[in-house]
Design a protein around this motif. Structure first.
Motif, PDB file in Angstrom:
ATOM      1  N   GLY A 113       0.813  -1.215   0.000  1.00 46.33           N
ATOM      2  CA  GLY A 113       0.000   0.000   0.000  1.00 46.33           C
ATOM      3  C   GLY A 113       0.842   1.257   0.000  1.00 46.33           C
ATOM      4  O   GLY A 113       0.581   2.204  -0.762  1.00 46.33           O
ATOM      5  N   ARG A 114       1.882   1.293   0.831  1.00 44.51           N
ATOM      6  CA  ARG A 114       2.757   2.479   0.890  1.00 44.51           C
ATOM      7  C   ARG A 114       3.504   2.680  -0.430  1.00 44.51           C
ATOM      8  O   ARG A 114       3.746   3.811  -0.853  1.00 44.51           O
ATOM      9  N   SER A 115       3.843   1.583  -1.097  1.00 41.62           N
ATOM     10  CA  SER A 115       4.556   1.716  -2.376  1.00 41.62           C
ATOM     11  C   SER A 115       3.669   2.356  -3.435  1.00 41.62           C
ATOM     12  O   SER A 115       4.163   2.909  -4.420  1.00 41.62           O
ATOM     13  N   LEU A 116       2.347   2.287  -3.218  1.00 41.80           N
ATOM     14  CA  LEU A 116       1.396   2.891  -4.160  1.00 41.80           C
ATOM     15  C   LEU A 116       0.979   4.288  -3.724  1.00 41.80           C
ATOM     16  O   LEU A 116       0.065   4.874  -4.304  1.00 41.80           O
ATOM     17  N   GLY A 117       1.633   4.806  -2.674  1.00 41.54           N
ATOM     18  CA  GLY A 117       1.335   6.165  -2.214  1.00 41.54           C
ATOM     19  C   GLY A 117       0.196   6.246  -1.230  1.00 41.54           C
ATOM     20  O   GLY A 117      -0.309   7.337  -0.946  1.00 41.54           O
ATOM     21  N   LEU A 118      -0.240   5.112  -0.671  1.00 43.09           N
ATOM     22  CA  LEU A 118      -1.344   5.085   0.299  1.00 43.09           C
ATOM     23  C   LEU A 118      -0.725   5.095   1.692  1.00 43.09           C
ATOM     24  O   LEU A 118      -0.155   4.100   2.126  1.00 43.09           O
TER      25      LEU A 118
ATOM     26  N   ALA B 231      -6.102  -0.809   4.632  1.00 40.54           N
ATOM     27  CA  ALA B 231      -7.510  -0.566   4.325  1.00 40.54           C
ATOM     28  C   ALA B 231      -7.670   0.157   2.989  1.00 40.54           C
ATOM     29  O   ALA B 231      -8.538  -0.183   2.172  1.00 40.54           O
ATOM     30  N   GLU B 232      -6.814   1.150   2.761  1.00 43.09           N
ATOM     31  CA  GLU B 232      -6.910   1.894   1.494  1.00 43.09           C
ATOM     32  C   GLU B 232      -6.574   1.005   0.306  1.00 43.09           C
ATOM     33  O   GLU B 232      -7.213   1.087  -0.753  1.00 43.09           O
ATOM     34  N   LEU B 233      -5.575   0.132   0.463  1.00 44.24           N
ATOM     35  CA  LEU B 233      -5.187  -0.766  -0.617  1.00 44.24           C
ATOM     36  C   LEU B 233      -6.341  -1.698  -0.976  1.00 44.24           C
ATOM     37  O   LEU B 233      -6.693  -1.851  -2.154  1.00 44.24           O
ATOM     38  N   ASN B 234      -6.914  -2.340   0.036  1.00 42.03           N
ATOM     39  CA  ASN B 234      -8.018  -3.264  -0.221  1.00 42.03           C
ATOM     40  C   ASN B 234      -9.196  -2.553  -0.870  1.00 42.03           C
ATOM     41  O   ASN B 234      -9.834  -3.089  -1.782  1.00 42.03           O
ATOM     42  N   ARG B 235      -9.489  -1.351  -0.433  1.00 40.10           N
ATOM     43  CA  ARG B 235     -10.615  -0.595  -0.984  1.00 40.10           C
ATOM     44  C   ARG B 235     -10.363  -0.243  -2.450  1.00 40.10           C
ATOM     45  O   ARG B 235     -11.238  -0.434  -3.311  1.00 40.10           O
ATOM     46  N   GLU B 236      -9.153   0.244  -2.753  1.00 42.27           N
ATOM     47  CA  GLU B 236      -8.850   0.639  -4.132  1.00 42.27           C
ATOM     48  C   GLU B 236      -8.783  -0.580  -5.059  1.00 42.27           C
ATOM     49  O   GLU B 236      -9.258  -0.539  -6.193  1.00 42.27           O
ATOM     50  N   TRP B 237      -8.188  -1.643  -4.555  1.00 37.50           N
ATOM     51  CA  TRP B 237      -8.087  -2.867  -5.361  1.00 37.50           C
ATOM     52  C   TRP B 237      -9.481  -3.390  -5.712  1.00 37.50           C
ATOM     53  O   TRP B 237      -9.772  -3.680  -6.881  1.00 37.50           O
TER      54      TRP B 237
END
Length: 995
Positions: A444-449, A455-461
């Motif tokens: 998630g952090r590698s994607l700027g989240l 939580a942000e990664l799962n939501r965006e994915w």
């Protein structure tokens, strides 16, 4: 060194604030001697905190600093002074443990990140070739390759390049690597290099300039003899060079492997030669290639070896790629390939599959490639091997809505970036989203989240995957509606010619008519049109999955015209799960079911739930039919009411059969063909029995009121008595009566004959429904004998005159309508004839065999193919049934299980009694079930009975789909039928004829 408690507390807090998870370990690492020059520099902590995984980045930095051969001063001073290097190096270390390991083994390779001018931002093949030029063996090539990869990863994680540019750089690096590997192979075998010309064609993601960090590199090799050389020797030399190239890239060295080189996309796959000449390639693709092989060629690109030969390969094969959409079952083949990929994903992984799962990267790629192949025939702007470029071209050309294309582009970029970062961590080939919190947080952090990375990664994915799932189907079918819709001025819509191309590719024989139907269904601002616009993209896909999409769409228009103003109809299709899919399957499976539905469109409600497709038994239907007959004003109205019930239930049975054969998302295809045949046979038998009972009641009421002067019963014979009726079967019957007490026999006979005559007249009244033909030719004396007899007359005839064939025919006798007690006594009367107490003597067996052989010779239609006639042909219904019936007549007196009118239970009883082996029983049953299903399929498809496969290609394809064969597998169906019945005939020859 020991840190004061106050300072330790302050540093610990700062480390947590900068994103470190294990702040205590980080404090200890900052205290190692190698980091002494920079440990208190706040710039370093800020830079570490900006990485995907600060803990990982710090560990990597310590390892790198400690590995510096002359001390870490140069590295650390450059790191502090030069922000670009600091960002690149630390972000790579925080994203990739594998590249951290590489830097620890090759501690001076960090210098590759120092020079970073604008001119260096987008290196191409030439620059990578220069960087690999000094590599002379697999180990040094691997080291140089990783050094280049380090620079690509730095540009990627710092955001200097976007995901498409990164993928293109990786493909260019792969191209340079293949060239370098080929150079090493040639240097090792100069004689081979001199004998041949060898071209390397990149396929897949490498060919499409969209490679992953870790991926197989798909290639095809083309070889030719050098001028004046021998072709056979040249191909052997080229094969040795190609094999050596593959080993250089694929084999594991002390530096690991580069990546596997996969040549399985070549003609014939692993079974084909590794290297072919250009003419051999062309011949294969012209004669043997499958649809998916042309789809794969869409990304073909010469990358190494003989450039002139590579260009000739592309020039020769490219035109074939853009003709692939003209192949029969093109869309179905592509979609089946996609479904096969999904079906092979382990269930435990499907929710984590970023590439292959529903809503994954492959859905985008397949959808775009499908549209490219359909429309690229006439529009050269679509002929790109890059997914995103092709998607942009499709939008620019009006083949895809701009909003849809933008959403899909955004989703694809996000999912590809996720894939890149997952692979970058350990440089392993994987497409699975990790499960551990530490891995998810780093991703998630590698994607700027940064706020709540997991939580942000799962939501965006999930959001992007949902977009892909929604647009995957819509992308192909929705523009077909836009092509006929009245859009606002200035809006782009699919041109009619392009819409026609797309419909043709879907298998529509008359695209112009299909567009007219779509316009009629979806135009306007009514609620009906709005719901149809929602339903049609999905329905079009289901129609296209059938053998006759035109019929499916036309049927849907007719049903919708009849029911469109009925509120429950569209609500049913929109809200009731499988109803819409069931309707699409039924409407496109042939003529019988749609014809029945169009005569009573309200029967579509049956499709709303699985229980609606359960055939209703005799106990439920007979009271309904008799009550309807009782309410009617006259005999003809009474039979019309009975026919109404028959029509509805015939549709229910046919629809259930089709859905169980094709399967839907909620109702999987029935794997037990025998159970399916039994269900259909029982349902049709019950339906015929209650229809005859209704006709008898109507005939009696018309003249005698509630009671006939004689007891009257209808005995089912043949397939009717065996509960094995097909959709096109006649009802074989015998009529029996017995005068009531005090009634003159002649009067009773006249009454019984009038009932039979009136019943048959009523059932033969003109109707658009499938006919119900009553055949009484199995009665004593056949057509010369009286139509109806008393029980005593039957008893006298059978005692004095009965022939062997009549005893055999009585094996199927079972009461079906009328007086139940009279029917029971008729069965008791004939049991001794059909189950003779001492079995059969040899003379009787010879007579049965003689009759069977005579029937085969005389009744098979002239010119009929004996291997394909389901009733009288080799290994067909007659063969199996006569074999089973011979066993019954020989052994039923001692084996109670054989006393049944049904073929499969009798066969099972013979097997259990040891009269027939397990293998022989299975062979006969398989052939009987298959022949029965073919007959049923022919009637469903053509709307009229037939005993052999249809000659019309589309009808034959529809029968194949009913039997479970996918598009393009008609030949396989016919071959399987011949093979199955040939084996059955061999068993019949042994068991029946004694061969």
């Amino acid at each position: 060194m020991t840190t004061a408690p106050g300072r330790r507390s302050s540093t610990f807090t700062r480390l947590l604030r900068h994103g470190f998870i294990d702040a205590s370990a980080a404090e200890r690492l900052l205290d190692v001697p190698a980091l002494a020059p920079v440990r208190s520099d706040p710039v370093l902590l800020d830079a570490l905190g900006a990485t995907a995984d600060p803990d990982l980045a710090l560990r990597g930095l310590v390892r790198l600093a400690e590995a510096q051969p002359g001390g870490a001063q140069e590295l650390l001073s450059t790191l502090v002074a030069a922000k670009p290097l600091r960002d690149r190096l630390l972000r790579v270390l925080g994203a990739s443990e594998a590249l951290g390991d590489h830097l620890a083994r090759h501690p001076l390779d960090w210098r590759a990140l120092v020079t970073y001018e604008p001119a260096d931002l987008h290196p191409g093949v030439a620059e990578f070739e220069r960087d690999l030029a000094d590599a002379t063996d697999p180990v040094s090539l691997r080291v140089a390759y990783r050094r280049c990869l380090l620079a690509i990863a730095a540009r990627d994680v710092c955001g200097t390049t976007d995901v498409a540019e990164t993928a293109a750089e990786l493909a260019d690096l792969a191209t340079a690597t293949l060239r370098a590997a080929l150079g090493i192979a040639r240097a090792a075998a100069p004689d081979d290099a001199a004998r041949c010309r060898l071209a390397v064609i990149a396929m897949g993601k490498c060919g499409g300039h969209e490679l992953n960090y870790v991926s197989d590199v798909d290639v095809i090799f083309v070889g030719e003899a050098a001028e004046g050389g021998d072709e056979r020797e040249a191909l052997q030399a080229a094969t040795r060079l190609a094999s050596h190239l593959m080993r250089i890239c694929s084999e594991t060295t002390v530096e690991g492997a580069i990546w596997p080189v996969d040549a399985n996309l070549r003609p014939e796959g692993r079974n084909g030669p590794l290297v072919r000449t250009l003419s051999s390639h062309v011949a294969y693709y012209q004669r043997w290639a499958k649809t998916w092989e042309f789809q794969a060629l869409l990304k073909a690109r010469p990358v190494a070896g003989d450039a002139e030969l590579g260009a000739a390969y592309l020039e020769a094969l490219s035109p074939m790629v853009w003709q692939a959409a003209e192949r029969e079952n093109f869309v179905a083949d592509v979609q089946k390939m996609r479904r096969r990929v999904v079906d092979n994903i382990p269930p435990a992984q499907i929710d984590r599959e970023l590439k292959l799962g529903p809503g994954g990267l492959r859905d985008v790629e397949f959808a775009v490639q499908l549209l490219q192949l359909v429309h690229g025939r006439s529009d050269a702007t679509l002929r790109s091997g890059k997914t995103l470029d092709a998607l942009a071209a499709l939008a620019a050309g009006g083949y895809v809505g701009r909003v849809d294309a933008a959403q899909l582009d955004d989703a694809y970029r996000f999912l590809r970036t996720m894939e890149h970062r997952i692979q970058l961590y350990r440089l392993r080939r994987t497409h699975l989203v990790p499960e551990g919190d530490e891995d998810l947080r780093r991703l998630g952090r590698s994607l700027g989240l940064r706020t709540d990375p997991i939580a942000e990664l799962n939501r965006e994915w999930r959001r992007h995957a949902s977009v892909v799932r929604r647009l995957h189907e819509k992308l192909f079918y929705r523009p077909l509606l836009d092509a006929v819709a009245q859009l606002a001025p200035g809006e782009i819509r699919l041109r009619p010619e392009a819409a026609g191309e797309r419909l043709e590719a879907l298998g529509y024989a008359d695209p112009a008519a299909a567009l007219r139907h779509l316009e009629a269904l979806s135009s306007g601002v009514t609620r009906k049109a709005a719901i149809q616009r929602t339903l049609l993209p999905v329905l079009l896909g289901w129609f296209a999955d059938s053998a006759d999409p035109d019929a499916g769409l036309l049927g849907f228009r007719k049903v919708s015209d009849a029911l469109g103003k009925t509120p429950w109809y569209l609500r049913l299709l929109r809200d009731e799960g499988a109803a819409a899919e069931n309707l699409a399957r039924v409407l496109s499976a042939g003529r019988l079911a749609p014809d029945l539905l169009l005569r009573a469109p309200e029967a579509v409600a049956i499709l709303g739930a699985p229980e609606g497709l359960e055939p209703r038994g005799r106990g439920h239907l007979e009271p309904e039919v008799l009550a309807a007959v009782g309410r009617a004003d006259g005999a003809e109205q009474a039979v019309a009411a009975a026919r109404g019930v028959r029509r509805r239930e015939l549709f229910r049975t046919a629809a259930a059969d089709i859905v169980a054969s094709y399967g839907t998302e909620e109702v999987p295809a029935d794997a037990d063909a025998g159970a399916l045949v039994d269900r259909v046979g029982q349902a049709l038998t019950d339906l015929t029995a209650v229809t005859i009972a209704g006709a008898v009641r109507a005939a009696v009421r018309a003249e005698w009121g509630d009671e006939l002067p004689t007891r009257f019963a209808v005995i089912g014979m043949g397939r009717f008595g065996g509960h094995e009726l097909g959709y096109g079967s006649d009802a074989d019957v015998l009529f029996v009566h017995e005068p009531r007490e005090g009634v003159d026999e002649q009067e009773a006979a006249r009454a019984a004959n009038r009932v039979v005559a009136e019943m048959r007249r009523l059932l033969q009244l003109p109707t658009a429904d499938p006919p119900l033909l009553i055949d009484a030719d199995l009665r004593p004396e056949g057509r010369s004998g009286p139509m109806v007899r008393t029980l005593k007359s039957y008893e006298a005839y059978y005692r004095r005159w009965s022939l062997g064939w009549e005893s055999q025919a009585l094996l199927r006798a079972e009461p079906m309508a009328g007086d139940a007690d009279l029917g029971r006594r008729f069965v008791e009367l004939v049991d001794p004839l059909r189950y003779p107490a001492k079995g059969l003597d040899e003379a009787a067996v010879r007579e049965i065999r003689r009759l069977k052989a005579r029937m085969e010779n005389e009744r098979l239609p002239r010119g009929a193919d004996r291997t394909l006639h389901t009733k009288l042909g080799r290994g067909g219904l007659s063969d199996v049934e006569w074999t089973v019936q011979l066993l019954q007549m020989r052994h039923a007196h001692e084996v109670p299980g054989l006393r049944t009118t049904r073929t499969r239970p009798a066969l099972a009883a013979a097997r259990e009694a040891g009269l027939i082996s397990e293998r022989y029983a299975a062979t006969l049953e398989e052939a009987w079930v298959l022949a029965t299903r073919v007959r049923n399929g022919v009637m469903l498809v053509r709307g009229r009975a037939g005993d052999t496969f249809p000659s019309d290609a589309r009808e034959l394809g529809a029968v194949a789909r009913y039997l479970g064969y996918g598009p393009g597998h008609v030949g396989e169906m016919v071959d399987d039928y011949r093979r199955t019945t040939r084996r059955a005939r061999a068993v019949v020859d042994e068991l029946f004829y004694g061969a």
